[in-house]
Design an enzyme around this catalytic site. Structure first.
Site, PDB file in Angstrom:
ATOM      1  N   HIS A   9     -97.789 -58.147   7.891  1.00  0.00           N
ATOM      2  CA  HIS A   9     -98.668 -56.996   8.824  1.00  0.00           C
ATOM      3  C   HIS A   9     -99.684 -57.925   9.642  1.00  0.00           C
ATOM      4  O   HIS A   9    -100.619 -58.374   9.164  1.00  0.00           O
ATOM      5  CB  HIS A   9     -99.565 -56.098   7.816  1.00  0.00           C
ATOM      6  N   ASP A  38     -99.248 -55.450  17.028  1.00  0.00           N
ATOM      7  CA  ASP A  38     -99.679 -54.112  17.855  1.00  0.00           C
ATOM      8  C   ASP A  38     -99.639 -54.503  19.440  1.00  0.00           C
ATOM      9  O   ASP A  38    -100.073 -55.687  19.764  1.00  0.00           O
ATOM     10  CB  ASP A  38    -101.045 -53.864  17.521  1.00  0.00           C
ATOM     11  N   HIS A  51    -104.597 -55.253  18.042  1.00  0.00           N
ATOM     12  CA  HIS A  51    -104.729 -53.865  17.329  1.00  0.00           C
ATOM     13  C   HIS A  51    -105.840 -53.046  17.745  1.00  0.00           C
ATOM     14  O   HIS A  51    -105.409 -51.811  18.293  1.00  0.00           O
ATOM     15  CB  HIS A  51    -105.235 -54.539  16.066  1.00  0.00           C
ATOM     16  N   GLU A 110     -95.582 -52.446  16.847  1.00  0.00           N
ATOM     17  CA  GLU A 110     -96.157 -51.005  16.916  1.00  0.00           C
ATOM     18  C   GLU A 110     -96.983 -50.818  18.195  1.00  0.00           C
ATOM     19  O   GLU A 110     -97.616 -51.677  18.542  1.00  0.00           O
ATOM     20  CB  GLU A 110     -97.599 -51.062  15.816  1.00  0.00           C
TER      21      GLU A 110
END
Length: 241
Positions: A9, A38, A51, A110
């Site tokens: 992550h 991200d 992010h 993401e």
């Protein structure tokens, strides 16, 4: 026992500053199957791995990334907040980040704010599309991804779709649970439907990992790789005896 795939992550974010090249390299060194990161867009339309919508938390700068030029972003230090060891780490441009993944690790992109077709094409150009996948918390981006780039594998959250049937209807390949939404019935239904079961868990409770493995979860989007590996080793030893 099923093969367990680790998704780091924001990279190996307990070892190195999140969403940096150092975190990517640490994830690869850990033997992770995939890296989650991200994507955001600068004012001059350059894609970056970051992010937050601002650079304040993870760099020595301040402001919204969409209001900043690539020249301004490229000058930021994205490592010193984490540890003096990482002074000089930058906010990675997406193309540089993806280049470092080729042939080494799968990618979970993401999308926070970016054109999903552009992201898809960047993965395809590097042969990262087949094993890669995408997700966004933005409903509009999710819909745009389905409509414009249907070959871009998609993940959905159970808390968004509410059922395995809905995940299938949306054409998802991966269904991600949180510990509080994962049940035996849901996991069984997802597996029977041919979906990959993934769990997101930022904590380090071994029981959460064990329960998920027992229920057939094969992909773990996590921060605490060490604890997961310990639980996996214990379960492997128990099944082998």
């Amino acid at each position: 026992m099923r093969d367990i795939r680790i998704v780091c992550h924001r990279g190996a974010s307990r070892i190195a500053p999140e969403n940096t090249m150092a975190a990517l390299e640490a994830a690869i060194a850990l033997g992770a199957y995939a890296v989650e990161f991200d994507i955001r867009t600068s004012r001059d339309d350059v894609l970056y791995v970051l992010h937050d919508d601002t650079v304040d938390r993870t760099t020595d700068g301040s402001g919204r990334i969409e209001d900043m030029t690539s020249t301004e972003i490229d000058r930021l230090d994205a490592g010193s907040w984490f540890s003096p060891e990482f002074v000089g780490q930058r906010v990675p441009r997406l193309d540089t980040f993806l280049d470092a993944c080729i042939g080494r690790i799968a990618v979970y992109a993401e999308i926070k704010r970016a054109d999903p077709a552009r992201v898809r094409d960047m993965l395809a150009a590097r042969n990262l599309l087949a094993e890669g996948w995408t997700f966004s918390f933005d409903q509009g981006i999710r819909a745009e991804t389905r409509a414009r780039v249907p070959d871009f594998r998609r993940m959905v959250l159970f808390e968004h779709v509410g059922s395995v049937e809905r995940a299938v209807a949306l054409g998802a390949s991966i269904l991600e649970f949180h510990p509080e939404t994962l049940t035996p019935e849901r996991a069984n239904a997802a597996l029977e439907a041919g979906l990959i079961c993934q769990i997101f868990y930022a904590g380090g409770d071994p029981e959460v990992f064990k329960t998920a493995m027992d229920l057939g979860v094969t992909q773990f989007n996590i921060d605490d790789v060490e604890t997961l590996r310990a639980v996996e080793g214990q379960l492997f030893t128990a099944t082998a005896t």
